[in-house]
Design a protein around this motif. Structure first.
Motif, PDB file in Angstrom:
ATOM      1  N   ASN A 161       0.829  -1.202   0.000  1.00 34.31           N
ATOM      2  CA  ASN A 161       0.000   0.000   0.000  1.00 34.31           C
ATOM      3  C   ASN A 161       0.869   1.260   0.000  1.00 34.31           C
ATOM      4  OD1 ASN A 161      -2.690   1.169   0.167  1.00 34.31           O
ATOM      5  ND2 ASN A 161      -2.163   1.770   2.253  1.00 34.31           N
ATOM      6  N   VAL A 162       1.869   1.288   0.893  1.00 29.30           N
ATOM      7  CA  VAL A 162       2.754   2.453   0.988  1.00 29.30           C
ATOM      8  C   VAL A 162       3.597   2.593  -0.269  1.00 29.30           C
ATOM      9  CG1 VAL A 162       4.716   3.433   2.237  1.00 29.30           C
ATOM     10  CG2 VAL A 162       2.820   2.417   3.501  1.00 29.30           C
ATOM     11  N   LEU A 163       4.145   1.475  -0.738  1.00 29.04           N
ATOM     12  CA  LEU A 163       5.043   1.515  -1.889  1.00 29.04           C
ATOM     13  C   LEU A 163       4.311   1.944  -3.163  1.00 29.04           C
ATOM     14  CD1 LEU A 163       7.910   0.963  -2.873  1.00 29.04           C
ATOM     15  CD2 LEU A 163       7.245  -1.406  -3.290  1.00 29.04           C
ATOM     16  N   ALA A 164       3.146   1.339  -3.420  1.00 32.35           N
ATOM     17  CA  ALA A 164       2.420   1.637  -4.661  1.00 32.35           C
ATOM     18  C   ALA A 164       1.903   3.069  -4.670  1.00 32.35           C
ATOM     19  CB  ALA A 164       1.265   0.646  -4.831  1.00 32.35           C
ATOM     20  N   LYS A 165       1.216   3.463  -3.603  1.00 33.60           N
ATOM     21  CA  LYS A 165       0.628   4.795  -3.579  1.00 33.60           C
ATOM     22  C   LYS A 165       1.689   5.887  -3.480  1.00 33.60           C
ATOM     23  CE  LYS A 165      -3.730   3.111  -1.662  1.00 33.60           C
ATOM     24  NZ  LYS A 165      -4.715   3.166  -0.561  1.00 33.60           N
ATOM     25  N   GLY A 166       2.738   5.627  -2.690  1.00 28.43           N
ATOM     26  CA  GLY A 166       3.812   6.610  -2.576  1.00 28.43           C
ATOM     27  C   GLY A 166       4.542   6.814  -3.889  1.00 28.43           C
ATOM     28  N   THR A 167       4.830   5.711  -4.592  1.00 28.53           N
ATOM     29  CA  THR A 167       5.542   5.812  -5.864  1.00 28.53           C
ATOM     30  C   THR A 167       4.716   6.563  -6.898  1.00 28.53           C
ATOM     31  OG1 THR A 167       6.720   3.743  -5.414  1.00 28.53           O
ATOM     32  CG2 THR A 167       6.642   4.499  -7.703  1.00 28.53           C
ATOM     33  N   LEU A 168       3.423   6.256  -6.971  1.00 27.49           N
ATOM     34  CA  LEU A 168       2.567   6.945  -7.933  1.00 27.49           C
ATOM     35  C   LEU A 168       2.456   8.431  -7.611  1.00 27.49           C
ATOM     36  CD1 LEU A 168      -0.232   4.258  -8.309  1.00 27.49           C
ATOM     37  CD2 LEU A 168       1.374   4.984 -10.088  1.00 27.49           C
ATOM     38  N   GLY A 169       2.337   8.755  -6.319  1.00 28.19           N
ATOM     39  CA  GLY A 169       2.256  10.164  -5.937  1.00 28.19           C
ATOM     40  C   GLY A 169       3.531  10.926  -6.261  1.00 28.19           C
ATOM     41  N   VAL A 170       4.676  10.310  -5.973  1.00 28.37           N
ATOM     42  CA  VAL A 170       5.950  10.964  -6.280  1.00 28.37           C
ATOM     43  C   VAL A 170       6.131  11.104  -7.791  1.00 28.37           C
ATOM     44  CG1 VAL A 170       8.456  10.748  -6.123  1.00 28.37           C
ATOM     45  CG2 VAL A 170       7.034  10.217  -4.143  1.00 28.37           C
ATOM     46  N   ALA A 171       5.761  10.063  -8.548  1.00 29.95           N
ATOM     47  CA  ALA A 171       5.899  10.124 -10.001  1.00 29.95           C
ATOM     48  C   ALA A 171       5.032  11.234 -10.591  1.00 29.95           C
ATOM     49  CB  ALA A 171       5.533   8.783 -10.617  1.00 29.95           C
ATOM     50  N   ALA A 172       3.806  11.378 -10.080  1.00 29.66           N
ATOM     51  CA  ALA A 172       2.938  12.457 -10.552  1.00 29.66           C
ATOM     52  C   ALA A 172       3.537  13.824 -10.226  1.00 29.66           C
ATOM     53  CB  ALA A 172       1.550  12.320  -9.927  1.00 29.66           C
ATOM     54  N   SER A 173       4.126  13.945  -9.025  1.00 33.08           N
ATOM     55  CA  SER A 173       4.754  15.216  -8.650  1.00 33.08           C
ATOM     56  C   SER A 173       5.969  15.515  -9.511  1.00 33.08           C
ATOM     57  CB  SER A 173       5.149  15.167  -7.169  1.00 33.08           C
ATOM     58  OG  SER A 173       4.026  14.935  -6.345  1.00 33.08           O
ATOM     59  N   VAL A 174       6.742  14.481  -9.839  1.00 34.01           N
ATOM     60  CA  VAL A 174       7.916  14.669 -10.691  1.00 34.01           C
ATOM     61  C   VAL A 174       7.492  15.153 -12.079  1.00 34.01           C
ATOM     62  CG1 VAL A 174       9.773  13.451 -11.891  1.00 34.01           C
ATOM     63  CG2 VAL A 174       9.386  13.055  -9.453  1.00 34.01           C
ATOM     64  N   LEU A 175       6.423  14.557 -12.614  1.00 33.01           N
ATOM     65  CA  LEU A 175       5.933  14.999 -13.925  1.00 33.01           C
ATOM     66  C   LEU A 175       5.425  16.434 -13.864  1.00 33.01           C
ATOM     67  CD1 LEU A 175       4.057  11.816 -15.215  1.00 33.01           C
ATOM     68  CD2 LEU A 175       6.167  12.816 -16.104  1.00 33.01           C
ATOM     69  N   LEU A 176       4.774  16.790 -12.766  1.00 35.75           N
ATOM     70  CA  LEU A 176       4.304  18.168 -12.611  1.00 35.75           C
ATOM     71  C   LEU A 176       5.485  19.135 -12.602  1.00 35.75           C
ATOM     72  CD1 LEU A 176       2.113  20.283 -11.962  1.00 35.75           C
ATOM     73  CD2 LEU A 176       2.414  19.718  -9.541  1.00 35.75           C
ATOM     74  N   ALA A 177       6.521  18.808 -11.823  1.00 35.79           N
ATOM     75  CA  ALA A 177       7.688  19.683 -11.752  1.00 35.79           C
ATOM     76  C   ALA A 177       8.455  19.705 -13.067  1.00 35.79           C
ATOM     77  CB  ALA A 177       8.611  19.222 -10.616  1.00 35.79           C
ATOM     78  N   ALA A 178       8.449  18.563 -13.791  1.00 33.11           N
ATOM     79  CA  ALA A 178       9.190  18.493 -15.042  1.00 33.11           C
ATOM     80  C   ALA A 178       8.544  19.326 -16.142  1.00 33.11           C
ATOM     81  CB  ALA A 178       9.306  17.041 -15.507  1.00 33.11           C
ATOM     82  N   THR A 179       7.247  19.537 -16.053  1.00 31.79           N
ATOM     83  CA  THR A 179       6.526  20.253 -17.111  1.00 31.79           C
ATOM     84  C   THR A 179       6.088  21.656 -16.698  1.00 31.79           C
ATOM     85  OG1 THR A 179       4.439  19.230 -16.390  1.00 31.79           O
ATOM     86  CG2 THR A 179       5.674  18.108 -18.120  1.00 31.79           C
ATOM     87  N   THR A 180       6.460  22.078 -15.488  1.00 30.79           N
ATOM     88  CA  THR A 180       6.029  23.389 -14.999  1.00 30.79           C
ATOM     89  C   THR A 180       7.179  24.056 -14.265  1.00 30.79           C
ATOM     90  OG1 THR A 180       3.880  22.343 -14.555  1.00 30.79           O
ATOM     91  CG2 THR A 180       4.174  24.609 -13.815  1.00 30.79           C
ATOM     92  N   GLU A 181       7.526  25.266 -14.641  1.00 34.07           N
ATOM     93  CA  GLU A 181       8.569  26.001 -13.938  1.00 34.07           C
ATOM     94  C   GLU A 181       8.101  26.346 -12.529  1.00 34.07           C
ATOM     95  OE1 GLU A 181       9.697  29.388 -16.148  1.00 34.07           O
ATOM     96  OE2 GLU A 181      10.577  28.257 -17.822  1.00 34.07           O
ATOM     97  N   LEU A 182       9.068  26.468 -11.613  1.00 32.08           N
ATOM     98  CA  LEU A 182       8.724  26.742 -10.220  1.00 32.08           C
ATOM     99  C   LEU A 182       7.959  28.051 -10.075  1.00 32.08           C
ATOM    100  CD1 LEU A 182      11.946  25.606  -8.337  1.00 32.08           C
ATOM    101  CD2 LEU A 182       9.688  24.566  -8.244  1.00 32.08           C
ATOM    102  N   ARG A 183       8.384  29.055 -10.824  1.00 33.34           N
ATOM    103  CA  ARG A 183       7.680  30.334 -10.756  1.00 33.34           C
ATOM    104  C   ARG A 183       6.232  30.171 -11.192  1.00 33.34           C
ATOM    105  NH1 ARG A 183       6.744  33.851 -14.823  1.00 33.34           N
ATOM    106  NH2 ARG A 183       6.212  36.000 -14.277  1.00 33.34           N
ATOM    107  N   ALA A 184       6.002  29.360 -12.248  1.00 32.11           N
ATOM    108  CA  ALA A 184       4.644  29.120 -12.726  1.00 32.11           C
ATOM    109  C   ALA A 184       3.828  28.349 -11.691  1.00 32.11           C
ATOM    110  CB  ALA A 184       4.679  28.353 -14.045  1.00 32.11           C
ATOM    111  N   LEU A 185       4.471  27.425 -10.983  1.00 33.54           N
ATOM    112  CA  LEU A 185       3.764  26.691  -9.935  1.00 33.54           C
ATOM    113  C   LEU A 185       3.275  27.635  -8.841  1.00 33.54           C
ATOM    114  CD1 LEU A 185       5.916  23.451  -9.468  1.00 33.54           C
ATOM    115  CD2 LEU A 185       3.575  23.598 -10.335  1.00 33.54           C
TER     116      LEU A 185
END
Length: 253
Positions: free
Chosen positions: A111-135
């Protein structure tokens, strides 16, 4: 909100995902994570579909898999915690290669591994496609209190400055023959930490006085207002809505 700040998490591009307004992407990722967390852990197949959804987003955004995987290293402490669960959680046990493992602990670890990995991966994609200033602009657009947005903005701007100050202090110590080899050297490191805090505080005072002298009155002016069309909201909603359908199937099957 001032000039932009490029970060190593961001990957410059011109994909449809990059061009979505930041507040649309923030809302989509937040809703996606809520759906993932709400999914029953027994629906193993659902988490596989969530991973495929993120892979599809990465493909559209033209973000390489290696880029995402390298940045998933940040979740290693949570992975270590998850691997301990089968050994410490009480309950019915099974044996793997002669090692007793708790079945509830195995489910908790998954439960921790699957949900944590998916959440981190989604956050990484968000940061990869959006500049910090834009965030930061997106957070402000979504109604986050302006004071919190300003604090986050200064943290982003001066985090690297403080890190560089730490690096220079470390070089200065080593140039004088200092190497932290044991407990007896902790006092020097503590004094260095105190000096760094004082330097940071004084820098903050100077920055605040400079801002006040330029007309700062408690709010930072927004240079470009981020707006979104109905089509852009629809595109951003595709990820969480698809995940919601999967989650509902996971509860019914």
């Amino acid at each position: 909100m001032g000039a932009g700040h490029t970060h190593k998490l961001h990957r410059h591009g011109h994909s449809p995902v990059h061009e979505l307004p930041p507040h649309c992407k923030l809302a989509a990722v937040f809703c996606f994570v809520v759906v993932v967390v709400s999914t029953p852990r027994e629906a193993v197949w659902a988490f596989g579909l969530y991973a495929l959804l993120l892979a599809a987003v990465a493909a559209v955004a033209r973000v390489p898999a290696g880029f995402v995987l390298r940045r998933l290293v940040i979740e290693i402490p949570f992975v270590a915690f998850a691997f301990l669960m089968p050994f410490v959680v009480p309950g019915e046990q099974t044996h793997l290669l002669g090692v007793p493992l708790s079945i509830p602990g195995l489910w908790d670890a998954w439960n921790v591994l699957a949900k944590g990995t998916l959440g981190v991966a989604a956050s990484v994609l968000l940061a990869a496609t959006t500049e910090l200033r834009a965030l930061l602009l997106g957070l402000q657009r979504l109604g986050l209190p302006p004071l919190l947005v300003q604090i986050a903005s200064f943290m982003v701007r001066y985090g690297d400055v403080i890190t560089d100050e730490m690096r220079r202090m470390s070089i200065a110590r080593r140039s004088r023959g200092f190497e932290a080899r044991g407990v007896r050297h902790w006092g020097v490191l503590a004094k260095s930490a105190g000096a760094l805090f004082i330097r940071s505080y004084e820098r903050g005072e100077r920055v605040h006085l400079a801002m006040v002298s330029r007309g700062y009155a408690g709010t930072v002016p927004v240079i470009d207002e981020a707006t979104a069309t109905r089509a852009q909201w629809t595109s951003a909603a595709a990820l969480p809505l698809t995940a919601l359908l999967i989650c509902l199937l996971g509860w019914t099957l």
